[in-house]
Scaffold this active site. Structure first.
Site, PDB file in Angstrom:
ATOM      1  N   SER A  88       1.008  -1.104  -0.090  1.00 37.23           N
ATOM      2  CA  SER A  88      -0.065  -0.487  -0.307  1.00 37.23           C
ATOM      3  C   SER A  88       0.694   1.062   0.046  1.00 37.23           C
ATOM      4  O   SER A  88       1.944   1.083   0.818  1.00 37.23           O
ATOM      5  CB  SER A  88      -0.730   0.133   1.169  1.00 37.23           C
ATOM      6  OG  SER A  88      -1.601  -1.816   1.402  1.00 37.23           O
TER       7      SER A  88
HETATM    8  N1  SAM Z   1      -0.741  -4.045   4.052  1.00 33.51           N
HETATM    9  C1  SAM Z   1      -0.127  -4.312   2.920  1.00 33.51           C
HETATM   10  C2  SAM Z   1       1.235  -3.850   2.324  1.00 33.51           C
HETATM   11  O1  SAM Z   1       1.537  -3.317   3.798  1.00 33.51           O
HETATM   12  O2  SAM Z   1       2.651  -4.672   2.669  1.00 33.51           O
HETATM   13  C3  SAM Z   1      -0.501  -4.683   1.383  1.00 33.51           C
HETATM   14  C4  SAM Z   1      -1.685  -5.367   1.283  1.00 33.51           C
HETATM   15  S1  SAM Z   1      -1.914  -5.569  -0.190  1.00 33.51           S
HETATM   16  C5  SAM Z   1      -2.855  -4.231  -0.311  1.00 33.51           C
HETATM   17  C6  SAM Z   1      -3.451  -6.929   0.488  1.00 33.51           C
HETATM   18  C7  SAM Z   1      -3.369  -7.918   0.910  1.00 33.51           C
HETATM   19  O3  SAM Z   1      -4.089  -8.968   1.156  1.00 33.51           O
HETATM   20  C8  SAM Z   1      -2.615  -9.308  -0.009  1.00 33.51           C
HETATM   21  O4  SAM Z   1      -1.326  -9.929  -0.014  1.00 33.51           O
HETATM   22  C9  SAM Z   1      -3.763 -10.286  -0.469  1.00 33.51           C
HETATM   23  O5  SAM Z   1      -3.077 -11.792  -0.499  1.00 33.51           O
HETATM   24  C10 SAM Z   1      -3.843 -10.293   1.308  1.00 33.51           C
HETATM   25  N2  SAM Z   1      -5.157 -10.816   0.717  1.00 33.51           N
HETATM   26  C11 SAM Z   1      -6.381 -11.031   0.068  1.00 33.51           C
HETATM   27  N3  SAM Z   1      -7.531 -11.117   1.132  1.00 33.51           N
HETATM   28  C12 SAM Z   1      -7.487 -11.745   1.302  1.00 33.51           C
HETATM   29  C13 SAM Z   1      -7.549 -13.120   2.786  1.00 33.51           C
HETATM   30  N4  SAM Z   1      -9.476 -13.400   2.856  1.00 33.51           N
HETATM   31  N5  SAM Z   1      -6.880 -13.278   4.090  1.00 33.51           N
HETATM   32  C14 SAM Z   1      -5.612 -12.705   4.767  1.00 33.51           C
HETATM   33  N6  SAM Z   1      -5.070 -11.511   3.229  1.00 33.51           N
HETATM   34  C15 SAM Z   1      -5.443 -11.538   2.647  1.00 33.51           C
END
Ligand code: SAM
Length: 223
Positions: free
Chosen positions: A70
């Protein structure tokens, strides 16, 4: 070689201080959040080829597996909305690179983070270890249902977009705590904040508009 590394780290530290100034101009006023943004070395969570963009306030960057780290302004805004004072237990859904996890760990007592993609979870664990973050644990699994075994949480941060706020996450929020996350269509979401009241009801506020990758799981989108 060592001298070069020290010079590079000094440059990154200056870039983080400039980032904090920029964030404060764009509405991030909580000094603890700004300090955390100055302290967390985001460049260590990025592939070398992208490190020159580490401290651009609005740079969401690819981290592999079709996912993104993000943008700092989004991380700071969402973190500020949790109103952490220190000592809280925070649940984060979507560890990704581990950057947001490290920022939360700098501000709270304990962070429980859940990531569904094994490679990202393993990489984030290793990066957080190397950065010396001792108060964050990364679990592999579907975070859309939260982690009832560790509930209640003083704050919950969802970092992937879901059609609506997952009911199990609201159920796992402590009284007085905030849940922040992006909810809406796959193309665009409202960044929402929910506060749990003593009578079990929730106050809902809109913080802004955003575009996140999908939350995939039982209480999110289908894979
Ligand atoms: N906050 C993170 C960072 O600073 O790098 C970025 C997060 S990224 C925008 C969203 C993440 O959510 C991805 O790594 C994705 O694989 C994960 N994700 C999606 N659905 C999920 C779920 N049901 N449970 C856990 N993680 C999930």
């Amino acid at each position: 070689m060592r001298r070069l590394d020290v010079a590079a780290e000094g440059g990154y530290a200056r870039a983080r201080r400039r980032l904090a100034e920029e964030l404060s101009k764009s509405g991030v006023r909580d000094p603890r959040v700004l300090d955390a943004m100055v302290s967390v070395p985001r460049h260590l969570l990025l592939p070398e080829a992208m490190r020159d963009r580490s401290y651009a306030a609005d740079a969401a960057l690819p981290i592999g597996e079709g996912q993104t780290i993000s943008a700092p302004v989004v991380v700071a805004t969402m973190t500020q909305a949790l109103a952490l004072k220190g000592g809280e237990t925070v649940l984060e859904i979507g560890t990704g690179s581990g950057y947001q996890t490290a920022v939360l760990a700098a501000l709270a007592g304990q962070v429980v983070s859940i990531e569904r993609i094994p490679r990202l979870a393993a990489r984030a664990r290793s990066a957080l270890d190397k950065m010396g973050v001792l108060n964050a644990i990364v679990h592999l699994g579907d975070g859309s249902a939260g982690r009832p075994a560790d509930a209640p949480f003083d704050a919950i941060l969802v970092t992937a977009g879901a059609p609506s706020v997952p009911r199990p996450l609201l159920d796992q929020l402590a009284v007085g705590g905030y849940l922040v996350g992006p909810f809406g269509s796959r193309e665009s979401q409202s960044l929402l904040r929910f506060c749990r009241k003593e009578d079990g009801s929730f106050v809902r506020e809109v913080i802004g508009r955003c575009k996140f990758v999908d939350l995939i799981g039982e209480w999110g989108w289908a894979a």
